[in-house]
Design a protein around this motif. Structure first.
Motif, mmCIF file in Angstrom:
data_model
loop_
_atom_site.group_PDB
_atom_site.id
_atom_site.type_symbol
_atom_site.label_atom_id
_atom_site.label_comp_id
_atom_site.label_asym_id
_atom_site.label_seq_id
_atom_site.Cartn_x
_atom_site.Cartn_y
_atom_site.Cartn_z
ATOM 1 N N VAL A 162 0.833 -1.202 0.000
ATOM 2 C CA VAL A 162 0.000 0.000 0.000
ATOM 3 C C VAL A 162 0.870 1.255 0.000
ATOM 4 C CG1 VAL A 162 -1.670 1.302 1.405
ATOM 5 C CG2 VAL A 162 -1.900 -1.169 1.177
ATOM 6 N N GLY A 213 -3.963 -4.275 4.814
ATOM 7 C CA GLY A 213 -4.015 -3.021 4.087
ATOM 8 C C GLY A 213 -4.686 -1.924 4.894
ATOM 9 N N HIS A 267 -3.174 0.480 -3.703
ATOM 10 C CA HIS A 267 -2.349 -0.716 -3.685
ATOM 11 C C HIS A 267 -1.336 -0.674 -4.829
ATOM 12 C CE1 HIS A 267 -6.408 -1.521 -2.086
ATOM 13 N NE2 HIS A 267 -5.718 -2.053 -1.092
ATOM 14 N N SER A 309 -9.197 0.605 -7.735
ATOM 15 C CA SER A 309 -8.587 -0.661 -7.328
ATOM 16 C C SER A 309 -9.457 -1.811 -7.835
ATOM 17 C CB SER A 309 -8.448 -0.737 -5.797
ATOM 18 O OG SER A 309 -7.703 -1.877 -5.407
ATOM 19 N N ASN A 323 -7.296 -6.972 -4.535
ATOM 20 C CA ASN A 323 -6.333 -6.173 -3.781
ATOM 21 C C ASN A 323 -6.999 -5.440 -2.625
ATOM 22 O OD1 ASN A 323 -3.424 -6.087 -4.762
ATOM 23 N ND2 ASN A 323 -4.513 -5.984 -6.701
#
Length: 429
Positions: free
Chosen positions: A84, A129, A147, A163, A167
């Motif tokens: 990240v 994350g 990401h 995204s 992810n």
């Protein structure tokens, strides 16, 4: 020149822990060109996003040099899950990224996630994350926290706020409801800094003019939402139906299966990635090649394997581990290895270990079924253990389903399959 006969092509790009790989694939899933580069060729700092981009460019240009660039229709990218970084609106990194295995040490952040995240969420843990989002969100002028794969895809679209569902999973995204859930705000995370999320394999946007010019590509090339490196590796094998499974026989044993419904079992560290209308679920055991290497080197394993009759059973009931503790298919931190009695014959001992690991593998798939997956339909095998014929025969005896060949072990080939899906849905293939 590949592609000169009129075949449309797509490109899949994989950025891993040591380098980048890219492949060009036609509509028949045939890889027609490939390229690769090492991060170390550009810098010793694998956390530098500019190094990621240099590695990706190098691998991509190698592929493009081997094909007719005018036939490229779509591109998709996968990255390491949980890596990240915070960025500005034009994509400039605002801090050193936190990699997939970098833990967040702030106890308050981890406590907030533990308090509010549902038990089945993949956002738990110091390397999640979401923990990294909470760490980065106070940086001045931050536009989005995205990401690794998102950032690289942004170099082709100019968009740094998109995204994919795979992810985003460890950042707290809910793949069942297909949304960022309300509980994320309760942790103190700023929802406005999270990217928009698309299903893997869905077109993000057309290629930017700058990227088209830089790589000599047509201006109607489509950039497709990618995935994580782990999901890409699964897709690369060719598994594509519910009940299709992939066993990775590496240092540890990992099993993954496509399911027609999501599976979540936090006690086993099991959650599901959404891919199209299916779900990819799996678990990792502590058994595997690490047990073999504790007793024999590769040459000795090869020599002893020739002496093994895989059609018979030793009668020994091993659960091979190198130390106490198992996570899947049995969740028992205190579980002790079971590797006695030891036969006098080394070949018989190796055979018993093979049988034991195969038994754990069979139990792992039984566990997935008990948690709601479809019945095991087929197995494809990757990793070093896939090359051992005696072990394969023992495994097939314990799991009597078709053992199918692997289409590719290149994660980039799995991402190319997503690019094909996106190209078709966009009408450019």
């Amino acid at each position: 020149m590949i592609g000169a006969a009129g075949k449309s092509l797509v490109i899949g790009i994989d950025i891993g822990t040591s380098g980048a790989r890219a492949v060009a694939m036609d509509a028949d899933f045939t890889v027609v060109a490939s390229g690769s580069s090492k991060l170390a060729d550009f810098s010793g700092d694998h956390r530098d996003p500019l190094v990621w981009w240099e590695a990706v460019k190098t691998a991509l240009l190698q592929v493009l040099d081997g094909v007719d660039r005018g036939h490229v229709r779509a591109i998709a990218i996968d990255g390491t899950s949980g890596t990240v970084l915070p960025v500005s609106a034009d994509g400039a990194p605002l801090a050193v990224p936190m990699m997939y295995n970098d833990p967040v040490g702030d106890a308050d952040i981890l406590a907030r996630i533990k308090d509010y995240a549902p038990k089945e969420s993949a956002a738990h843990g110091a390397t999640s994350g979401l923990a990294k989002v909470l760490t980065f969100q106070s940086i001045p002028d931050v536009f989005r926290i995205i990401h690794q794969a998102d950032w690289l895809a942004g170099h082709f679209t100019g968009l740094y706020d998109v995204s994919d569902e795979n992810n985003a999973l460890k950042t707290g995204y809910d793949p069942v409801a297909r949304t960022w859930p309300d509980w994320i705000a309760a942790t103190g995370a700023r929802l406005d800094l999270l990217p928009d999320v698309l299903p893997a394999g869905v077109p993000i946007a057309g290629i930017s003019q700058d990227a088209a010019d830089a790589f000599g590509l047509a201006d109607d090339v489509v950039i497709v939402a990618g995935t994580t490196d782990g999901c890409a590796s699964f897709l690369a094998t060719g598994a594509d139906q519910p009940g299709d499974a992939v066993s990775a026989l590496g240092t540890t044993l990992t099993v993954k299966m496509l399911s027609d419904r999501p599976l979540f079992a936090p006690d086993y560290g099991l959650y599901s990635h959404r891919i199209g209308d299916m779900w990819l679920a799996g678990g990792a055991s502590n058994t595997g090649g690490v047990v073999l290497s504790a007793h024999f080197d590769n040459e000795r394993i090869a020599a002893l394997s020739v002496e093994i009759d895989p059609a018979t059973d030793t009668g020994l009931d091993y659960y091979p581990l190198v130390k106490d503790g198992e996570r899947f298919p049995v969740n028992d931190p205190a579980m002790k290895p079971r590797m006695a009695p030891r036969p006098d014959s080394d070949a018989e001992f190796l055979k018993a270990i093979f049988e034991g690991i195969a038994g754990v593998e069979a139990l792992a798939y039984q566990r997935l079924v008990s948690l709601g997956s479809p019945s095991l339909r087929s197995i494809r095998t990757v990793g070093g253990g896939a090359k051992n014929a005696a072990w394969t025969a023992i495994r097939n005896r314990k799991m009597p389903v078709p053992f199918l060949p692997v289409a590719s072990e290149e994660a980039a080939a799995g991402t190319a399959r997503l690019a094909l899906i996106g190209a078709k849905s966009a009408g450019v293939l």
